[in-house]
Design a protein around this motif. Structure first.
Motif, short mmCIF file in Angstrom:
data_model
loop_
_atom_site.label_atom_id
_atom_site.label_comp_id
_atom_site.label_asym_id
_atom_site.label_seq_id
_atom_site.Cartn_x
_atom_site.Cartn_y
_atom_site.Cartn_z
N PHE A 15 0.83 -1.20 0.00
CA PHE A 15 0.00 0.00 0.00
C PHE A 15 0.87 1.26 0.00
N PHE A 16 1.86 1.31 0.89
CA PHE A 16 2.71 2.50 0.96
C PHE A 16 3.60 2.64 -0.28
N LEU A 17 4.05 1.52 -0.83
CA LEU A 17 4.81 1.59 -2.09
C LEU A 17 3.95 2.21 -3.18
N LEU A 18 2.70 1.79 -3.29
CA LEU A 18 1.81 2.33 -4.33
C LEU A 18 1.44 3.79 -4.08
N THR A 19 1.15 4.15 -2.83
CA THR A 19 0.81 5.55 -2.56
C THR A 19 2.01 6.45 -2.78
N GLY A 97 1.45 12.75 11.22
CA GLY A 97 1.50 14.05 10.55
C GLY A 97 0.33 14.25 9.60
N ASP A 98 -0.05 13.19 8.92
CA ASP A 98 -1.20 13.26 8.00
C ASP A 98 -2.49 13.56 8.77
N ILE A 99 -2.70 12.86 9.86
CA ILE A 99 -3.90 13.09 10.67
C ILE A 99 -3.88 14.51 11.24
N TYR A 100 -2.73 14.96 11.72
CA TYR A 100 -2.61 16.33 12.23
C TYR A 100 -2.99 17.35 11.15
N THR A 101 -2.46 17.15 9.96
CA THR A 101 -2.72 18.06 8.85
C THR A 101 -4.21 18.10 8.53
N LEU A 102 -4.85 16.94 8.47
CA LEU A 102 -6.27 16.89 8.16
C LEU A 102 -7.10 17.56 9.27
N LEU A 103 -6.67 17.41 10.52
CA LEU A 103 -7.37 18.08 11.62
C LEU A 103 -7.26 19.59 11.49
N VAL A 104 -6.07 20.08 11.20
CA VAL A 104 -5.86 21.53 11.07
C VAL A 104 -6.66 22.09 9.91
N LEU A 105 -6.75 21.33 8.82
CA LEU A 105 -7.50 21.78 7.65
C LEU A 105 -9.01 21.58 7.81
N LYS A 106 -9.41 20.93 8.90
CA LYS A 106 -10.83 20.67 9.19
C LYS A 106 -11.51 19.91 8.04
N GLU A 107 -10.82 18.88 7.59
CA GLU A 107 -11.35 18.03 6.51
C GLU A 107 -12.47 17.14 7.06
N PRO A 108 -13.35 16.65 6.18
CA PRO A 108 -14.42 15.75 6.63
C PRO A 108 -13.84 14.45 7.21
N LEU A 109 -14.59 13.82 8.06
CA LEU A 109 -14.16 12.62 8.75
C LEU A 109 -13.74 11.50 7.79
N THR A 110 -14.35 11.42 6.63
CA THR A 110 -14.01 10.37 5.67
C THR A 110 -12.57 10.49 5.17
N MET A 111 -12.02 11.69 5.21
CA MET A 111 -10.63 11.90 4.77
C MET A 111 -9.63 11.28 5.75
N TYR A 112 -10.03 11.09 7.01
CA TYR A 112 -9.14 10.55 8.03
C TYR A 112 -9.02 9.03 7.96
N THR A 113 -9.98 8.39 7.33
CA THR A 113 -10.06 6.93 7.38
C THR A 113 -8.79 6.22 6.92
N PRO A 114 -8.23 6.52 5.74
CA PRO A 114 -7.02 5.78 5.33
C PRO A 114 -5.86 5.96 6.31
N ALA A 115 -5.61 7.19 6.74
CA ALA A 115 -4.49 7.43 7.66
C ALA A 115 -4.73 6.76 9.01
N THR A 116 -5.96 6.79 9.48
CA THR A 116 -6.28 6.20 10.78
C THR A 116 -6.14 4.68 10.72
N VAL A 117 -6.65 4.06 9.67
CA VAL A 117 -6.54 2.60 9.51
C VAL A 117 -5.07 2.21 9.38
N CYS A 118 -4.31 2.94 8.58
CA CYS A 118 -2.88 2.63 8.42
C CYS A 118 -2.13 2.79 9.74
#
Length: 139
Positions: A15-19, A97-118
């Protein structure tokens, strides 16, 4: 349990290789690459070290994160134990860092799912790998 952890490690590594590859090149998916480029413009604006006067160039930020994810993904999947642990730690920091960034940007909860699962799976690998090493000496 060891077999399940090995499958999780390989899956996360792939997954990380592909992303990482998507961030580095538009040959896999031009649309996803363009989307990543536009997201990293926003990500650079809220970069955690901005408070200390450092704000990366978005394209450079995208490239560095892409290389880290790609290399750490390969090492997580097939590297020796020490490099797997270093890769796990590195990718954990990236996901935090990804989760922090999404929190600061106030992104919708669905945007957190990949980073949170990983992040959860990386922590599972860390705990699962430690569990096997922490056997009692005396029984």
């Amino acid at each position: 349990m060891a077999f399940v952890l090995r499958i999780v490690r390989w899956g996360l590594g792939l997954f990380f290789l592909l992303t990482g590859a998507v961030k580095l090149s538009d040959h896999i998916s031009a649309e996803l690459h363009r989307q990543m480029q536009s997201q990293f413009v926003q990500f650079a604006e809220v970069f955690p070290l901005k408070e200390f006067g450092y704000r990366p160039e978005p394209e450079q930020y995208l490239t560095v994160v892409g290389w880290i994810e790609a290399v750490a993904g390969v090492l997580l999947a097939v590297g020796p134990q020490l490099l797997q642990e270093i890769s796990n730690f590195t990718l954990t920091v990236i996901m935090i860092g990804d989760i922090y960034t999404l929190l600061v940007l106030k992104e919708p909860l669905t945007m957190y799912t990949p980073a949170t699962v990983c992040l959860g799976l990386l922590l599972l690998l860390n705990i699962g790998g430690r569990e096997g090493k922490m056997k009692p000496k005396f029984q």
